[in-house]
Design an enzyme around this catalytic site. Structure first.
Site, mmCIF file in Angstrom:
data_model
loop_
_atom_site.group_PDB
_atom_site.id
_atom_site.type_symbol
_atom_site.label_atom_id
_atom_site.label_comp_id
_atom_site.label_asym_id
_atom_site.label_seq_id
_atom_site.Cartn_x
_atom_site.Cartn_y
_atom_site.Cartn_z
ATOM 1 N N ASP A 1 31.574 45.047 43.148
ATOM 2 C CA ASP A 1 32.903 44.444 43.057
ATOM 3 C C ASP A 1 33.598 44.522 44.420
ATOM 4 O O ASP A 1 34.444 45.373 44.658
ATOM 5 C CB ASP A 1 33.719 45.170 41.985
ATOM 6 C CG ASP A 1 34.827 44.287 41.451
ATOM 7 O OD1 ASP A 1 34.904 43.116 41.868
ATOM 8 O OD2 ASP A 1 35.614 44.772 40.622
ATOM 9 N N LEU B 1 27.737 32.736 40.703
ATOM 10 C CA LEU B 1 26.791 33.058 39.638
ATOM 11 C C LEU B 1 27.396 32.655 38.302
ATOM 12 O O LEU B 1 28.611 32.770 38.112
ATOM 13 C CB LEU B 1 26.536 34.564 39.607
ATOM 14 C CG LEU B 1 25.792 35.167 40.786
ATOM 15 C CD1 LEU B 1 25.873 36.688 40.742
ATOM 16 C CD2 LEU B 1 24.338 34.724 40.767
ATOM 17 N N ASP C 1 38.114 35.148 33.247
ATOM 18 C CA ASP C 1 36.858 34.635 32.696
ATOM 19 C C ASP C 1 37.111 33.808 31.438
ATOM 20 O O ASP C 1 36.458 32.798 31.208
ATOM 21 C CB ASP C 1 35.903 35.794 32.377
ATOM 22 C CG ASP C 1 35.293 36.394 33.635
ATOM 23 O OD1 ASP C 1 35.309 35.707 34.682
ATOM 24 O OD2 ASP C 1 34.824 37.540 33.582
ATOM 25 N N CYS D 1 57.288 73.409 34.270
ATOM 26 C CA CYS D 1 58.165 74.205 33.412
ATOM 27 C C CYS D 1 58.179 75.633 33.953
ATOM 28 O O CYS D 1 57.130 76.191 34.282
ATOM 29 C CB CYS D 1 57.609 74.176 31.998
ATOM 30 S SG CYS D 1 58.286 75.451 30.939
ATOM 31 N N CYS E 1 60.021 73.977 25.563
ATOM 32 C CA CYS E 1 60.763 75.232 25.444
ATOM 33 C C CYS E 1 62.171 75.132 26.038
ATOM 34 O O CYS E 1 62.952 76.083 25.922
ATOM 35 C CB CYS E 1 59.992 76.384 26.097
ATOM 36 S SG CYS E 1 59.954 76.270 27.895
ATOM 37 N N CYS F 1 56.731 79.725 27.021
ATOM 38 C CA CYS F 1 56.583 78.311 26.662
ATOM 39 C C CYS F 1 55.333 78.147 25.797
ATOM 40 O O CYS F 1 54.219 78.344 26.264
ATOM 41 C CB CYS F 1 56.469 77.450 27.921
ATOM 42 S SG CYS F 1 56.258 75.702 27.540
ATOM 43 N N TYR G 1 22.112 41.332 49.662
ATOM 44 C CA TYR G 1 21.373 40.947 48.462
ATOM 45 C C TYR G 1 20.972 39.477 48.434
ATOM 46 O O TYR G 1 20.325 39.036 47.498
ATOM 47 C CB TYR G 1 22.168 41.288 47.201
ATOM 48 C CG TYR G 1 23.578 40.733 47.185
ATOM 49 C CD1 TYR G 1 24.658 41.590 47.129
ATOM 50 C CD2 TYR G 1 23.818 39.376 47.223
ATOM 51 C CE1 TYR G 1 25.950 41.099 47.127
ATOM 52 C CE2 TYR G 1 25.105 38.878 47.217
ATOM 53 C CZ TYR G 1 26.166 39.751 47.171
ATOM 54 O OH TYR G 1 27.440 39.256 47.171
ATOM 55 N N GLU H 1 40.656 38.125 31.572
ATOM 56 C CA GLU H 1 41.529 37.004 31.238
ATOM 57 C C GLU H 1 41.128 35.770 32.042
ATOM 58 O O GLU H 1 41.127 34.648 31.535
ATOM 59 C CB GLU H 1 42.991 37.369 31.526
ATOM 60 C CG GLU H 1 43.565 38.320 30.496
ATOM 61 C CD GLU H 1 44.942 38.826 30.897
ATOM 62 O OE1 GLU H 1 45.889 38.557 30.153
ATOM 63 O OE2 GLU H 1 45.054 39.472 31.944
ATOM 64 N N GLU I 1 20.034 44.191 39.442
ATOM 65 C CA GLU I 1 20.739 45.039 40.412
ATOM 66 C C GLU I 1 22.224 45.042 40.089
ATOM 67 O O GLU I 1 22.717 44.129 39.421
ATOM 68 C CB GLU I 1 20.517 44.491 41.823
ATOM 69 C CG GLU I 1 21.230 43.159 42.039
ATOM 70 C CD GLU I 1 20.646 42.311 43.156
ATOM 71 O OE1 GLU I 1 19.457 41.977 43.072
ATOM 72 O OE2 GLU I 1 21.384 41.965 44.085
ATOM 73 N N CYS J 1 61.908 71.315 30.388
ATOM 74 C CA CYS J 1 60.675 71.249 29.610
ATOM 75 C C CYS J 1 60.986 70.766 28.194
ATOM 76 O O CYS J 1 61.823 71.360 27.516
ATOM 77 C CB CYS J 1 60.018 72.627 29.562
ATOM 78 S SG CYS J 1 58.610 72.695 28.444
ATOM 79 N N LYS K 1 28.085 40.544 32.891
ATOM 80 C CA LYS K 1 29.316 41.289 33.184
ATOM 81 C C LYS K 1 29.528 42.427 32.188
ATOM 82 O O LYS K 1 29.200 42.307 31.016
ATOM 83 C CB LYS K 1 30.531 40.340 33.111
ATOM 84 C CG LYS K 1 30.474 39.171 34.082
ATOM 85 C CD LYS K 1 30.892 39.553 35.491
ATOM 86 C CE LYS K 1 32.377 39.686 35.637
ATOM 87 N NZ LYS K 1 33.067 38.508 36.089
ATOM 88 N N LYS L 1 26.150 44.448 40.181
ATOM 89 C CA LYS L 1 27.035 43.431 40.756
ATOM 90 C C LYS L 1 28.191 44.190 41.401
ATOM 91 O O LYS L 1 28.997 44.815 40.714
ATOM 92 C CB LYS L 1 27.541 42.493 39.666
ATOM 93 C CG LYS L 1 28.377 41.347 40.218
ATOM 94 C CD LYS L 1 28.633 40.315 39.116
ATOM 95 C CE LYS L 1 29.319 39.078 39.652
ATOM 96 N NZ LYS L 1 30.600 39.322 40.288
HETATM 97 S S1 IVH Z 1 23.790 36.997 44.234
HETATM 98 C C1 IVH Z 1 23.159 32.503 44.804
HETATM 99 N N1 IVH Z 1 23.988 39.596 43.867
HETATM 100 O O1 IVH Z 1 29.283 38.071 42.757
HETATM 101 C C2 IVH Z 1 23.396 33.911 44.351
HETATM 102 N N2 IVH Z 1 26.005 38.342 44.011
HETATM 103 O O2 IVH Z 1 30.195 36.082 40.839
HETATM 104 C C3 IVH Z 1 24.379 34.601 45.204
HETATM 105 N N3 IVH Z 1 28.027 39.718 43.882
HETATM 106 O O3 IVH Z 1 29.587 35.437 45.040
HETATM 107 C C4 IVH Z 1 24.977 35.803 44.644
HETATM 108 N N4 IVH Z 1 27.021 41.650 43.692
HETATM 109 O O4 IVH Z 1 30.173 37.873 45.819
HETATM 110 C C5 IVH Z 1 24.663 38.441 44.006
HETATM 111 N N5 IVH Z 1 24.011 41.903 43.606
HETATM 112 C C6 IVH Z 1 24.667 40.745 43.746
HETATM 113 C C7 IVH Z 1 26.069 40.698 43.760
HETATM 114 C C8 IVH Z 1 26.699 39.472 43.888
HETATM 115 C C9 IVH Z 1 28.192 41.047 43.765
HETATM 116 C C10 IVH Z 1 29.149 38.773 43.970
HETATM 117 C C11 IVH Z 1 29.013 37.754 45.048
HETATM 118 C C12 IVH Z 1 29.001 36.443 44.318
HETATM 119 C C13 IVH Z 1 29.734 36.787 43.063
HETATM 120 C C14 IVH Z 1 29.420 35.830 41.950
#
Ligand code: IVH
Length: 704
Positions: free
Chosen positions: A133, A96, A50, A445, A424, A451, A240, A48, A129, A421, A328, A131
């Site tokens: 959370d 990002l 996004d 139960c 039964c 049953c 990262y 929502e 790679e 229950c 995403k 992302k």
């Molecule tokens: S790179 C300039 N790599 O996602 C690039 N971010 O929505 C910097 N995040 O602020 C971010 N996994 O907190 C990058 N493998 C990953 C990530 C990652 C999670 C988060 C990070 C960033 C947010 C952006």
């Protein structure tokens, strides 16, 4: 789905309408940023959020006059809270841009190529790679020592969380090797799912508020004024990205990540190098497929141009780099209306509340039911019929109700958990655990075999995939045969064909059946008259004896006769009881459940009938048929799901030899992340190499 006016296409808006909506959205986004970043307690789903952001950006694209210095598209996150000292980021922490559809990934790559003026066939390497959370964090090392840690804040100024970060064991205080004099490592602080669940359980126990998800619990744990609280929370970190670096140790993204690893930081093992949009998408699907089995939450895949020289040329657009994008995953949380709560009765008599929902799409799947776990959970959620609720679905896990959206109109009808229950009518009780003195969370139960729900559920379990796995005899057929009295206990399955032969109303003449399908069904039943002992034990549906414990019992006793003989005399305090209790991985609760099962006359009668039709295969025979038996295996690299000792024991149980080094005698190499020379040797000798996941599947299949 909740009522939401379908927004007018941005193109059709007048400038005044656009300005008004832009302002309204800015306020709504800012309010949600505040909840997400500062209070660690969002009230809308990521999807929502996004959608709000996308609409906001679309407005600015169509009406550029709306873009000012104050525009949200120029900002990241929320200003740091007053609780902590502020840290000015020397190099801003950026965000990002997101992509969702495959076509957008292709556009992203095409845009980069165009920007750089690359020919269609010129190589362009990119990393992909997960992302993570969690929440981003910047670690500053000077002369190899950790001197400061800061949250992202608004990207320019974050919060000083150094004292808290110092309690995270995975983050080194001193870097290994030759690190640059100044090195700001950026990455994600996160909490594993299991740790999050345990933390919530502890919070509930202590009467403290629980967290909505692992991300919020990581954020809440890191942003504690008292670092000793953070110290008690199991936080992890993946590196990262970077900020200020006095001398770059590499000239590629991948090289930087490798350098981080060499300095002793954790980096994500699912980071790979790709060479085309197709390859990026392939890795995206691969990661998406593994998502449910990863121990931590991820919400997409991040793509980055590998060459740092190219990253430099590409630069940034407002708040995000042009050289990176986050792909995403479809939303895994959504809000909807709770229509009703129904009670299901399982094979052990457990009453499980199921939420009947206004259907809603969660992570690309329509969800109309979700679990509410148990009575206490309903109590905790303070849920009413008609409430707006947040639904969460993780991979192929059953969807669950996470919380009630309190600022939506509340439902009118209070809900009271039944004390009888619904199938039964027998009384349903919460047993008192004599050991802990606490009431069991589950209400059960007391109807036992009278049953019908329990009997049917037991039969469904008996024929399920990991138990007898009878092709053509699924839940639907079991329900039907039970209703008609054709199958009311497990042994009936094996006498079905003989009874059908004598019956006037034959199965093959029924609607939905024919000669072939009946012949196939009977053949499938015949094929199961001999069955591995562990599957047989699992199929019995003894409380606390799932697949793993069934395997442990099977391995220990070897034959069903041995297990039965022990279990029959396993009264409390007896030697037999201690023997079961002492089996590695079992314990008092399981031993008691096994003894109770065999002490019940009706179960014994059913077993006699069943053993008249079925032969459980002794474990010796099961093992010698395993595809691993007699093989020589080498484990190398780190294993994530089990220890090296566990893996070794597992292999040996399945009849394999485990060797320390790779030679021409090696049959199989199981390689985890970080595998080095042994892996190379295996490749040189052409020895089959698999990863931990594949090993687990192979080992699992070997006793199935
Ligand atoms: S790179 C300039 N790599 O996602 C690039 N971010 O929505 C910097 N995040 O602020 C971010 N996994 O907190 C990058 N493998 C990953 C990530 C990652 C999670 C988060 C990070 C960033 C947010 C952006």
């Amino acid at each position: 789905m909740k009522e939401r006016k379908i927004p007018k296409a941005v193109k059709g808006l007048t400038a005044a309408e656009a300005r008004a909506e832009h302002e309204r959205l800015a306020a709504e986004i800012a309010r949600n940023d505040e909840r997400y970043y500062r209070e660690d307690a969002p009230t809308i789903s990521d999807a929502e959020y996004d959608a709000l952001r996308r609409r906001y950006e679309a407005l600015e694209k169509q009406f550029p006059a709306l873009v000012t210095k104050r525009s949200l598209s120029e900002k990241v996150g929320a200003a740091p809270s007053e609780k902590f000292a502020k840290v000015r980021h020397k190099v801003p922490v950026l965000s990002l841009s997101n992509v969702f559809a495959d076509a957008e990934v292709e556009d992203f790559v095409a845009r980069i190529r165009r920007f750089l003026g690359l020919a269609a066939d010129a190589p362009l390497a990119m990393t992909a790679e997960p992302k993570i959370d969690g929440l981003s964090c910047s670690l500053r090392y000077e002369a190899g020592k950790l001197v400061q840690a800061a949250t992202r804040g608004d990207g320019y100024e974050g919060e000083d969380v150094t004292a808290n970060v110092e309690t995270i064991s995975e983050i080194p205080h001193v870097l290994k090797g030759e690190a640059p004099d100044v090195l700001e490592v950026r990455g994600e602080v996160y909490m594993r799912r299991a740790d999050f669940a345990a933390l919530n359980a502890r919070q509930t126990e202590a009467g403290k508020p629980t967290f909505a998800n692992p991300r919020n619990s990581a954020a809440g744990s890191l942003r504690q004024l008292d670092p000793s609280i953070t110290a008690g929370r199991p936080l992890h970190f993946f590196a990262y990205a970077w900020g200020e670096v006095s001398a770059m140790p590499a000239d590629t993204q991948m090289g930087m990540v490798r350098a981080f690893k060499a300095y002793g930081l954790q980096v994500n093992p699912l980071t790979v190098l790709c060479h085309s949009a197709e390859e990026l998408l392939r890795h995206y699907r691969d990661i998406e497929g593994r998502r449910a089995s990863l121990p931590y939450d991820i919400d997409g895949v991040v793509y980055k141009v590998d060459s740092l020289a190219l990253q430099n040329r590409l630069g940034f657009v407002s708040r995000a780099p042009r050289w990176a994008a986050a792909h995403k995953f479809p939303a895994e949380q959504a809000t909807t209306i709770l229509r009703d709560i129904e009670i299901q009765v399982g094979r052990t008599g457990a009453l499980t509340p199921v939420a009947r929902l206004e259907p809603v799409t969660v992570g690309g799947v329509v969800v109309a039911n979700a679990t509410l776990h148990n009575e206490d959970e309903i109590e905790r959620l303070k849920i009413r019929i008609g409430d707006t609720v947040v639904i969460r679905r993780a991979g192929d896990v059953i969807p669950q109700v996470v919380r009630v959206v309190e600022d939506k109109p509340r439902g009118k009808k209070e809900y009271h958990f039944p004390t009888h229950c619904p199938i039964c009518g027998s009384e349903a009780v919460r047993e008192l655990d004599p050991r802990t003195g606490r009431k069991d969370v589950v209400r059960r139960c007391t109807g036992g075999l009278i049953c019908p729900a329990q009997a049917v559920e037991r039969l469904k379990h008996f024929v399920s995939r990991r138990a007898f796995d009878v092709e053509g005899l699924g839940e639907k057929q079991i329900e039907q045969f039970y209703r008609e009295g054709l199958i009311t206990k497990p042994a009936d399955i094996f006498t079905l064909a003989a009874r059908d032969a004598k019956s006037a109303t034959k199965l093959k003449d029924r609607e939905g059946y024919g000669e072939t399908s009946v012949r196939n069904l009977f053949a499938a039943i015949e094929a199961r008259r001999r069955i591995p002992l562990n599957r047989f034990i699992y199929a019995l549906g003894i409380r606390h004896v799932g697949e793993t414990n069934a395997r442990r019992l099977a391995r220990h006793f070897g034959t069903f006769a041995a297990l039965r003989a022990a279990a029959r005399v396993a009264k409390e305090g007896s030697e037999a009881r201690a023997e079961i209790d002492n089996i590695e991985g079992l314990g008092e609760v399981v031993a008691e459940a096994v003894a109770d099962f065999f002490a019940e006359k009706r179960n014994e009668d059913q077993l006699d009938a069943l053993l008249g039709c079925v032969t459980p295969l002794p474990m010796e025979e099961v093992v010698s048929a395993s595809p691993i038996a007699g093989k020589t295996i080498v484990f190398t690299g780190s294993l994530e799901r089990m220890t090296r000792d566990e893996a070794k024991a597992q292999a040996e149980r399945l009849g394999a030899k485990v060797a320390a080094s790779v030679s021409s005698k090696t049959d199989l190499v199981v390689a985890g992340p970080g595998a080095g020379s042994k892996l190379a040797k295996a490749a040189e000798l052409g020895i089959e190499t698999i990863d931990e996941e594949q090993w687990l599947r192979l080992a699992g299949a070997a006793t199935d």
